[in-house]
Design a protein around this motif. Structure first.
Motif, PDB file in Angstrom:
ATOM      1  N   ASP A 287      -7.181  20.872  30.569  1.00  0.00           N
ATOM      2  CA  ASP A 287      -6.676  22.158  30.086  1.00  0.00           C
ATOM      3  C   ASP A 287      -7.797  22.968  29.445  1.00  0.00           C
ATOM      4  O   ASP A 287      -7.865  24.192  29.599  1.00  0.00           O
ATOM      5  CB  ASP A 287      -5.545  21.956  29.072  1.00  0.00           C
ATOM      6  CG  ASP A 287      -4.313  21.343  29.714  1.00  0.00           C
ATOM      7  OD1 ASP A 287      -4.194  21.416  30.957  1.00  0.00           O
ATOM      8  OD2 ASP A 287      -3.469  20.787  28.982  1.00  0.00           O
ATOM      9  N   TRP A 288      -8.688  22.285  28.724  1.00  0.00           N
ATOM     10  CA  TRP A 288      -9.798  22.985  28.077  1.00  0.00           C
ATOM     11  C   TRP A 288     -10.730  23.592  29.122  1.00  0.00           C
ATOM     12  O   TRP A 288     -11.183  24.732  28.979  1.00  0.00           O
ATOM     13  CB  TRP A 288     -10.579  22.024  27.172  1.00  0.00           C
ATOM     14  CG  TRP A 288     -11.648  22.721  26.398  1.00  0.00           C
ATOM     15  CD1 TRP A 288     -11.524  23.353  25.211  1.00  0.00           C
ATOM     16  CD2 TRP A 288     -13.021  22.884  26.800  1.00  0.00           C
ATOM     17  NE1 TRP A 288     -12.711  23.903  24.827  1.00  0.00           N
ATOM     18  CE2 TRP A 288     -13.664  23.630  25.788  1.00  0.00           C
ATOM     19  CE3 TRP A 288     -13.777  22.486  27.895  1.00  0.00           C
ATOM     20  CZ2 TRP A 288     -15.003  23.964  25.848  1.00  0.00           C
ATOM     21  CZ3 TRP A 288     -15.114  22.825  27.949  1.00  0.00           C
ATOM     22  CH2 TRP A 288     -15.717  23.557  26.932  1.00  0.00           C
ATOM     23  N   VAL A 289     -11.008  22.841  30.194  1.00  0.00           N
ATOM     24  CA  VAL A 289     -11.876  23.340  31.263  1.00  0.00           C
ATOM     25  C   VAL A 289     -11.232  24.549  31.934  1.00  0.00           C
ATOM     26  O   VAL A 289     -11.908  25.550  32.202  1.00  0.00           O
ATOM     27  CB  VAL A 289     -12.181  22.224  32.291  1.00  0.00           C
ATOM     28  CG1 VAL A 289     -12.830  22.780  33.538  1.00  0.00           C
ATOM     29  CG2 VAL A 289     -13.047  21.152  31.661  1.00  0.00           C
ATOM     30  N   GLN A 290      -9.911  24.469  32.203  1.00  0.00           N
ATOM     31  CA  GLN A 290      -9.214  25.598  32.825  1.00  0.00           C
ATOM     32  C   GLN A 290      -9.233  26.822  31.904  1.00  0.00           C
ATOM     33  O   GLN A 290      -9.482  27.942  32.353  1.00  0.00           O
ATOM     34  CB  GLN A 290      -7.761  25.214  33.160  1.00  0.00           C
ATOM     35  CG  GLN A 290      -6.986  26.316  33.855  1.00  0.00           C
ATOM     36  CD  GLN A 290      -7.589  26.695  35.201  1.00  0.00           C
ATOM     37  OE1 GLN A 290      -8.032  25.842  35.956  1.00  0.00           O
ATOM     38  NE2 GLN A 290      -7.615  27.986  35.496  1.00  0.00           N
ATOM     39  N   GLU A 291      -9.003  26.603  30.636  1.00  0.00           N
ATOM     40  CA  GLU A 291      -9.024  27.709  29.674  1.00  0.00           C
ATOM     41  C   GLU A 291     -10.421  28.325  29.570  1.00  0.00           C
ATOM     42  O   GLU A 291     -10.578  29.539  29.502  1.00  0.00           O
ATOM     43  CB  GLU A 291      -8.580  27.202  28.304  1.00  0.00           C
ATOM     44  CG  GLU A 291      -8.439  28.290  27.272  1.00  0.00           C
ATOM     45  CD  GLU A 291      -7.950  27.741  25.945  1.00  0.00           C
ATOM     46  OE1 GLU A 291      -8.479  28.206  24.915  1.00  0.00           O
ATOM     47  OE2 GLU A 291      -7.068  26.862  25.943  1.00  0.00           O
ATOM     48  N   ARG A 292     -11.436  27.478  29.614  1.00  0.00           N
ATOM     49  CA  ARG A 292     -12.822  27.964  29.551  1.00  0.00           C
ATOM     50  C   ARG A 292     -13.157  28.760  30.816  1.00  0.00           C
ATOM     51  O   ARG A 292     -13.798  29.807  30.745  1.00  0.00           O
ATOM     52  CB  ARG A 292     -13.780  26.777  29.399  1.00  0.00           C
ATOM     53  CG  ARG A 292     -15.221  27.146  29.346  1.00  0.00           C
ATOM     54  CD  ARG A 292     -15.574  27.817  28.033  1.00  0.00           C
ATOM     55  NE  ARG A 292     -16.985  28.140  28.023  1.00  0.00           N
ATOM     56  CZ  ARG A 292     -17.472  29.303  27.690  1.00  0.00           C
ATOM     57  NH1 ARG A 292     -16.666  30.254  27.283  1.00  0.00           N
ATOM     58  NH2 ARG A 292     -18.754  29.543  27.728  1.00  0.00           N
ATOM     59  N   TYR A 293     -12.704  28.299  31.975  1.00  0.00           N
ATOM     60  CA  TYR A 293     -12.925  29.011  33.225  1.00  0.00           C
ATOM     61  C   TYR A 293     -12.251  30.388  33.171  1.00  0.00           C
ATOM     62  O   TYR A 293     -12.842  31.396  33.565  1.00  0.00           O
ATOM     63  CB  TYR A 293     -12.400  28.201  34.407  1.00  0.00           C
ATOM     64  CG  TYR A 293     -12.510  28.925  35.723  1.00  0.00           C
ATOM     65  CD1 TYR A 293     -13.735  29.049  36.366  1.00  0.00           C
ATOM     66  CD2 TYR A 293     -11.388  29.511  36.311  1.00  0.00           C
ATOM     67  CE1 TYR A 293     -13.848  29.734  37.563  1.00  0.00           C
ATOM     68  CE2 TYR A 293     -11.485  30.193  37.493  1.00  0.00           C
ATOM     69  CZ  TYR A 293     -12.712  30.299  38.126  1.00  0.00           C
ATOM     70  OH  TYR A 293     -12.812  30.989  39.307  1.00  0.00           O
TER      71      TYR A 293
END
Length: 171
Positions: A63-69
C-alpha cells in the motif's frame, strides 16, 4: 548558531536542511517537496515519532508503494501549482512596485535629455560637469520602456535607451 568563526563548516548541513525544508513564499511549497514529492522527515521526528511517522510505519509495504507511486504521478500537477503560485506572486510584486512608478509623459517626437552615467577618468570640470546630455528627439517608443533616440541632426542611436534615463526637455 556558532560562537566561533571556525565552527561554521560544521553548521552548513543544518542551515541547508532548514533552507530546503522551509516553505518559500514564491512557490508556496518547500524545495524538498518540489523535488521529491513528499514532506521531509525532520530529524526530531525520528527521535520522537510524530503521528505521520506512526501511521506510515503501520501501512503495509504494498500500500505504501502504491501511495508513493500515486504521489509521484501527481508531482507534475503540484509543480504546475507551484508555477502558478510563482506567477501570482510575481504579479503581486509587480503591482506593489508599479504603485511607486511615476509616468514620464514622454511621447514620440518629444525632445528629451539623456542621463550621463559614464565617468571619465579626468574631467577638468569635476563635480560641476553636466549630468544630462542632449537634447535628443524620441523616434520610437518600444515595449518594456525602451526608447529609440535620434540626434537633432538626424543621426540615430545604435542602441535603445531605457525610459527611466530620460527627462523631458523644454526649450
Amino acid at each position: 548558531m556558532s560562537n566561533n568563526y571556525r565552527e561554521w563548516p560544521e553548521k552548513i548541513p543544518f542551515a541547508l536542511w532548514g533552507y530546503r525544508t522551509s516553505i518559500r513564499t514564491a512557490t508556496g511549497a518547500t524545495l524538498y517537496y518540489l523535488v521529491y514529492g513528499m514532506a521531509a522527515v525532520q530529524p526530531v521526528e525520528l527521535e520522537i515519532p510524530s503521528l505521520r511517522i506512526l501511521l506510515e510505519s503501520q501501512v503495509p509495504e504494498e500500500d505504501w508503494v502504491q501511495e508513493r507511486y500515486d504521489s509521484l504521478v501527481m508531482l507534475d500537477e503540484r509543480r504546475l501549482n507551484a508555477l502558478y503560485h510563482v506567477q501570482l506572486y510575481q504579479k503581486r510584486i509587480e503591482r506593489a512596485f508599479n504603485k511607486k512608478v511615476k509616468p514620464r509623459g514622454i511621447s514620440e517626437e518629444d525632445l528629451v535629455l539623456k542621463l550621463v552615467r559614464a565617468f571619465l577618468p579626468i574631467d577638468p570640470r569635476g563635480k560641476f560637469k553636466s549630468n544630462w546630455a542632449g537634447p535628443y528627439l524620441v523616434k520610437n517608443i518600444l515595449s518594456g520602456g525602451a526608447v529609440q533616440l535620434t540626434e537633432l541632426e538626424g543621426k540615430d542611436f545604435t542602441n535603445p535607451t531605457n525610459l527611466d534615463q530620460l527627462k523631458k526637455y523644454y526649450p
